[in-house]
Design a protein around this motif. Structure first.
Motif, PDB file in Angstrom:
ATOM      1  N   PRO A 140      20.114  22.677  17.856  1.00  0.00           N
ATOM      2  CA  PRO A 140      20.407  22.609  16.427  1.00  0.00           C
ATOM      3  C   PRO A 140      19.446  21.709  15.659  1.00  0.00           C
ATOM      4  CG  PRO A 140      22.427  22.477  17.708  1.00  0.00           C
ATOM      5  CD  PRO A 140      21.286  22.419  18.689  1.00  0.00           C
ATOM      6  N   GLU A 141      19.040  20.596  16.289  1.00  0.00           N
ATOM      7  CA  GLU A 141      18.175  19.670  15.562  1.00  0.00           C
ATOM      8  C   GLU A 141      16.758  20.193  15.415  1.00  0.00           C
ATOM      9  OE1 GLU A 141      18.567  18.231  19.880  1.00  0.00           O
ATOM     10  OE2 GLU A 141      19.836  19.041  18.292  1.00  0.00           O
ATOM     11  N   ASP A 142      16.456  21.327  16.086  1.00  0.00           N
ATOM     12  CA  ASP A 142      15.119  21.871  15.999  1.00  0.00           C
ATOM     13  C   ASP A 142      14.938  22.774  14.777  1.00  0.00           C
ATOM     14  OD1 ASP A 142      14.197  20.622  18.209  1.00  0.00           O
ATOM     15  OD2 ASP A 142      14.635  22.270  19.575  1.00  0.00           O
ATOM     16  N   GLY A 143      15.983  22.962  13.984  1.00  0.00           N
ATOM     17  CA  GLY A 143      15.896  23.848  12.833  1.00  0.00           C
ATOM     18  C   GLY A 143      16.180  23.123  11.542  1.00  0.00           C
ATOM     19  N   ARG A 144      15.798  23.757  10.445  1.00  0.00           N
ATOM     20  CA  ARG A 144      16.069  23.184   9.130  1.00  0.00           C
ATOM     21  C   ARG A 144      16.235  24.317   8.134  1.00  0.00           C
ATOM     22  NH1 ARG A 144      11.061  22.744   6.110  1.00  0.00           N
ATOM     23  NH2 ARG A 144       9.310  23.443   7.404  1.00  0.00           N
ATOM     24  N   VAL A 145      16.935  24.042   7.045  1.00  0.00           N
ATOM     25  CA  VAL A 145      17.153  25.046   6.009  1.00  0.00           C
ATOM     26  C   VAL A 145      15.985  25.015   5.034  1.00  0.00           C
ATOM     27  CG1 VAL A 145      18.633  25.757   4.090  1.00  0.00           C
ATOM     28  CG2 VAL A 145      19.654  24.912   6.206  1.00  0.00           C
ATOM     29  N   ILE A 146      15.399  26.173   4.816  1.00  0.00           N
ATOM     30  CA  ILE A 146      14.321  26.286   3.844  1.00  0.00           C
ATOM     31  C   ILE A 146      14.647  27.434   2.890  1.00  0.00           C
ATOM     32  CG2 ILE A 146      12.587  25.435   5.475  1.00  0.00           C
ATOM     33  CD1 ILE A 146      11.613  28.368   5.668  1.00  0.00           C
ATOM     34  N   TYR A 147      13.943  27.482   1.777  1.00  0.00           N
ATOM     35  CA  TYR A 147      14.095  28.586   0.833  1.00  0.00           C
ATOM     36  C   TYR A 147      12.874  29.485   0.941  1.00  0.00           C
ATOM     37  CZ  TYR A 147      18.200  26.597  -1.386  1.00  0.00           C
ATOM     38  OH  TYR A 147      19.470  26.143  -1.620  1.00  0.00           O
TER      39      TYR A 147
END
Length: 414
Positions: A140-147
Motif C-alpha cells: 500500500p505504501e508504494d502507491g499514491r493518488v494522482i490526478y
C-alpha cells in the motif's frame, strides 16, 4: 432478429446520422449490422451525461511510486548501487524494477548487469512468470493518488480516427435521453463538415490539449494539421462517423433544438414484421389462447391492432410498438413477459398519458360478495391473481380478445 441491412448513404450524408423510430423497431440492431466489421466506440446518453462524461476530465487514480525505466536508466541505478557499496540483493532489485525489465531479453538484462560490473550469477531469477522477490512490490505504501486525464467515448474515437486511415464509428445510443447542448458544448461546431472534415475547428481545453499532444504525436497521417496534432485545435477527420439512435417515445426527455437537428441526417426506421438472418418471417406467437382449439395469438397481429388503437388515441406514431419490443423464446412470448413488458408499457406510457378512449376495453365483469355480476375498471394489478405472483390468464385473455376485435367508432371514421 435481424432486419434488412440499410443501403449505405453517400459521403457526406452518412457522416452524422440519427436512426429514429418507435421502441422495438431494431434501430440499434441496424447500426450494429452496419458497423460490425468496423472500429466502433459506443456510448449511451442519459440524463446525468455531460461534457466531461462524453469527452473526458481529470480524475483521481492510484499510481505506483515506481515508473517504467529504460535500459539506460536501469544501468545508472545499478551503477549507483555498486558505487555506494549498498547491500542490495539482486533478486530484490529484479522485483523492484520488474515492470521495467520484464519485457527485456535475457541478453539485454545481462548487458545491464555486466555494464555495472556484476557477474553472470546475478542474472535475474524468474519463477512462475514473475520475478523472485516480487513480494517487495505492490505494498500500500508504494502507491499514491494522482490526478490524470481520463478520456471518454468522444476523445477515444477522435484519437483513434486521427491515428488511422480506417473508418472509425462513434455510436451514441439513446441520444435524446441526454441534454445534447450540455454534452456537446463547443463540439457542436465540429458537426458542420465539408468533404467530411469540420469546417470550423474549435479550441481545445488545456487538459484535453495536453492529452491530445501526447496521443497524436506518433500519428502516421500526413493530412493532420499542426494545430490538430499539437492538440490546440479540434477538427473531425473525414473517417470519423458519428451515428446515433433515438427512441421517439422518449422525445419529452430532452428536446433536441433545430440547430442541432439540421446538422444530422435522419433515418426513420418503420415498424415492420420481424425476419430472421435469412430473411424469413419470424412468426412469433403470444401465449394467449384465442379459441377453444388453443390457437395462440400471433404477435404481429397484436402489434398491428394495438398500434391502430394507439394511433387513434394519440394521433401520432411515437408510442407505438415495434416487432422487437420484447423477445420470444422458441418463437413464443410467455404470459409473464407479455404482461410485465407490453401491458405495463401500455398502462404506464400510453393509456395513463392519453386516457382511455374506448371505455369498453378497460372494463371487466366480476362478481361481488353477494355473487352478483358487476363491472369494474381494469387496472394493471388486475392482470395478476390474488397473490400477485402469477398472471390472471382469464383476465389477460379477455383483454386481448377485446383489443383484437376493436374497431373505430363511426365518428372517428368520419
Amino acid at each position: 432478429e435481424t432486419l434488412e441491412k440499410c443501403t449505405r448513404l453517400s459521403l457526406p450524408e452518412q457522416m452524422q446520422i440519427i436512426y429514429y423510430g418507435c421502441p422495438g423497431t431494431g434501430k440499434s440492431h441496424i447500426v450494429k449490422k452496419q458497423t460490425e466489421r468496423e472500429s466502433v466506440v459506443r456510448t449511451t446518453f442519459h440524463p446525468d451525461s455531460d461534457y466531461s462524461t462524453f469527452v473526458g476530465a481529470y480524475k483521481p487514480t492510484m499510481k505506483s511510486l515506481e515508473r517504467i525505466y529504460t535500459s539506460e536508466e536501469l544501468t545508472i541505478k545499478l551503477k549507483e548501487i555498486k558505487t555506494t557499496g549498498t547491500t542490495y540483493p539482486c533478486h530484490k532489485f529484479a522485483a523492484k524494477y520488474w515492470e521495467s525489465i520484464k519485457d527485456l531479453s535475457p541478453d539485454s538484462i545481462k548487458q545491464i548487469l555486466n555494464a555495472c560490473g556484476f557477474t553472470d550469477n546475478y542474472s535475474v531469477e524468474v519463477g512462475k512468470g514473475v520475478a523472485i522477490g516480487q513480494e517487495y512490490l505492490n505494498k500500500p505504501e508504494d502507491g499514491r493518488v494522482i490526478y490524470t486525464f481520463c478520456p471518454q467515448a468522444f476523445t477515444n474515437a477522435y484519437v483513434e480516427a486521427w491515428n488511422t486511415d480506417e473508418d472509425v464509428y462513434l455510436i451514441i445510443e439513446e441520444i435524446n435521453r441526454g441534454n445534447c447542448a450540455q454534452i456537446f458544448g463547443d463540439l457542436f461546431q465540429l458537426l458542420d463538415r465539408k468533404n467530411g472534415v469540420s469546417e470550423y475547428p474549435v479550441e481545445a481545453d488545456t487538459d484535453l490539449q495536453n492529452y491530445l499532444c501526447k496521443t497524436l504525436a506518433e500519428t502516421k497521417r500526413c493530412d493532420i494539421p499542426d494545430d490538430v496534432k499539437s492538440g490546440r485545435k479540434l477538427m473531425l477527420p473525414s473517417n470519423l462517423y458519428i451515428w446515433a439512435t433515438m427512441n421517439t417515445s422518449d422525445q419529452s426527455l430532452f428536446p433536441i433544438d433545430s440547430a442541432f437537428k439540421r446538422r444530422w441526417e435522419w433515418k426513420f426506421i418503420k415498424i415492420k414484421e420481424g425476419k430472421d438472418e435469412n430473411g424469413n418471417k419470424l412468426d412469433w406467437k403470444v401465449d394467449v389462447k384465442m379459441d377453444e382449439e388453443g390457437t395462440l395469438l400471433p404477435w404481429w397481429d397484436f402489434i398491428k391492432k394495438i398500434n391502430e388503437i394507439i394511433a387513434s388515441m394519440t394521433s401520432s406514431a411515437d408510442k407505438q410498438l415495434g416487432y422487437f419490443f420484447c423477445c420470444a423464446k422458441d418463437g413464443v412470448i410467455d404470459e409473464e413477459t407479455f404482461v410485465s413488458k407490453v401491458i405495463f408499457y401500455l398502462w404506464n406510457d400510453v393509456f395513463k398519458d392519453y386516457g382511455f378512449e374506448d371505455a369498453s376495453l378497460f372494463r371487466y365483469t366480476t362478481k361481488n360478495e353477494d355473487g352478483k355480476e358487476m363491472e369494474k375498471d381494469l387496472t394493471f394489478p388486475d392482470f395478476y391473481e390474488e397473490e400477485g405472483e402469477k398472471v390472471d390468464t382469464e383476465r389477460l385473455t379477455d383483454f386481448v380478445k377485446k383489443v383484437m376485435s376493436w374497431k373505430k367508432t363511426n365518428a372517428e371514421q368520419d
